[in-house]
Design an enzyme around this catalytic site. Structure first.
Site, short mmCIF file in Angstrom:
data_model
loop_
_atom_site.label_atom_id
_atom_site.label_comp_id
_atom_site.label_asym_id
_atom_site.label_seq_id
_atom_site.Cartn_x
_atom_site.Cartn_y
_atom_site.Cartn_z
N ASP A 121 34.41 5.57 -22.02
CA ASP A 121 33.37 4.75 -21.41
C ASP A 121 32.60 5.42 -20.29
O ASP A 121 31.70 4.81 -19.71
CB ASP A 121 33.98 3.44 -20.91
CG ASP A 121 34.35 2.53 -22.06
OD1 ASP A 121 33.50 2.36 -22.95
OD2 ASP A 121 35.48 2.01 -22.08
N ASP A 185 31.39 0.62 -30.09
CA ASP A 185 30.83 0.69 -28.74
C ASP A 185 30.52 2.14 -28.32
O ASP A 185 29.63 2.40 -27.51
CB ASP A 185 31.82 0.12 -27.71
CG ASP A 185 32.62 -1.07 -28.19
OD1 ASP A 185 32.87 -1.17 -29.40
OD2 ASP A 185 33.01 -1.90 -27.36
N1 GLY Z 1 32.80 -1.87 -24.69
C1 GLY Z 1 33.65 -2.97 -24.54
C2 GLY Z 1 33.02 -4.25 -24.90
O1 GLY Z 1 31.93 -4.31 -25.44
O2 GLY Z 1 33.65 -5.26 -24.62
#
Ligand code: GLY
Length: 408
Positions: A121, A185
């Protein structure tokens, strides 16, 4: 009485004036919706940042807990970039230096995130903070942080799989039997790689991003263009071992925010590569979302398109906000498409009292009704900082489009 000649002149003039009035009204109402949202966002974030500044601490708000208190997160939380990012966007929307000063302060608190290697992330975290600082205030000194962060993210690239591993096998992920989990994601984190490749001239970062996008295109999508949340790959031969969910209702269901990351991710990959397959794919995801029989009239999806109790399931405003951003960008690549109109409708819905909180409520976040992860019992029908962040981004893109300016 007008004669025929006068009438024949008058009728087109009348029609023209009606068209101009309609366009004028359209422009006025569009201006109003942006101005009204900016006023509201400034009021909410002024209250929010006043509380934080008065605490004398550097706090990073993410959501509101069940007891009504605001939850603040450490800098290694995946959501730590969105709060500084929203302040960059408020600076862009208002030109007010106050927001720039705050954005700088809360962005630079994230400096050490550039070394983070234990999850993927870092792209969200450094992208929404430092990358916006570079774009919006031309902070050239942020380039080093962006490149270092991209290099950290590149350590998660698995050559056998040709993708970036999203999560380490630890915590709750360790219970799932995965070897190399890659989540949809992760497409969003490629923006950091593409940008860093530009500054550093490191083509490895670009190639990793392209490999990741291609691997995801090959494995994450079903025949109907919906996507899985998690593909677990074999580190030995790169094959897909499992097609699972983590935050959706079921492995074979369509988690709403996952579809939003997909449409945004492939639109953004087209921006950097010009590869038409990515734009075509974003259009395919559009067809899945907007032809879905369980997408509500107001275009704000339930948290999962297959959630069992629809229509008595929570909506996810964050998914809608992310999707609106993608659609504004898609509309610039594909003229005469429905994308801007659809995005405008989403923005209109999110601006209504059904989703936009009264000033002074909602922990001073802008939007209500997002979902973090129902399977984990986290953040169900709450405000979340990334919903606000992408809503502000959508307002910027809408404003720029309507002024005839480039949206990025
Ligand atoms: N990237 C984590 C979410 O979208 O909850």
């Amino acid at each position: 009485m007008r004669n025929k000649l006068q009438q024949s002149k008058w009728i087109p003039a009348l029609l023209l004036s009606l068209v101009f009035t309609a366009c004028g009204n359209q422009e006025k109402s569009n201006k109003d919706i942006i101005a009204d949202n900016v006023e509201n966002a400034v009021a909410q974030y002024t209250l929010m940042t006043d509380i934080i500044e008065q605490s004398g601490k550097i706090l990073n708000p993410r959501t509101v807990l069940e007891d009504g208190s605001v939850s603040y997160v450490p800098i290694d939380d995946w959501c730590s970039g969105f709060f500084p990012g929203s302040m960059w966007y408020l600076h862009e929307l208002t030109g007010d230096k106050k927001w720039e000063d705050l954005a700088i302060k809360y962005t630079e608190d994230l400096d050490s995130v550039k070394h983070l290697k234990w999850h993927h992330d870092v792209g969200f975290m450094i992208g929404s903070s430092y990358l916006n600082g570079l774009r919006i205030s031309n902070k050239q000194e942020y380039k080093d942080v962006i490149v270092t962060a991209a290099q950290s993210l590149s350590t998660r690239f698995r050559p056998t799989v040709k993708a970036i591993q999203s999560w380490d096998i630890r915590g709750w992920q360790a219970e799932r039997g995965w070897e190399c989990p890659v989540i949809i994601d992760n497409m969003m984190n490629l923006e950091l790689m593409f940008e860093a490749a530009k500054f550093s001239g490191d083509s490895n970062l670009y190639n990793i991003a392209v490999d990741h996008a291609n691997t995801t295109l090959a494995n994450h999508f079903r025949a109907d263009n919906s996507c899985y949340h998690v593909i677990d790959y074999s580190l030995t031969d790169g094959s897909a071992r499992n097609k699972h969910t983590a935050q959706g209702y079921a492995h074979e269901s369509s988690w709403a925010r996952g579809q939003a990351w997909a449409i945004y991710g492939y639109t953004m990959c087209y921006r950097y590569t010009g590869d038409k397959r990515y734009l075509d794919h974003a259009e395919n995801v559009y067809k899945f979302i907007f032809n879905h029989e369980r997408l509500p009239e107001d275009l704000i999806p339930y948290w999962d398109y297959d959630a069992p109790e629809i229509p008595n399931e929570p909506r996810d405003a964050s998914a809608a906000a992310v999707t609106a951003c993608a659609l504004y960008e898609m509309s610039t690549y594909i003229p005469n498409s429905p994308y801007k109109e659809t995005a405008d409708k989403i923005v209109e819905s999110l601006s209504s009292p059904a989703y936009r909180a009264e000033v002074g409520t909602n922990g001073n976040f802008i939007l209500m009704h997002s979902v973090g992860s129902i399977p984990h019992g986290h953040e169900i029908d709450v405000p979340i900082n990334y919903a606000d962040y992408y809503f502000l981004e959508a307002l910027i893109k809408k404003q720029r489009l309507e002024k005839g300016e480039p949206i990025l």
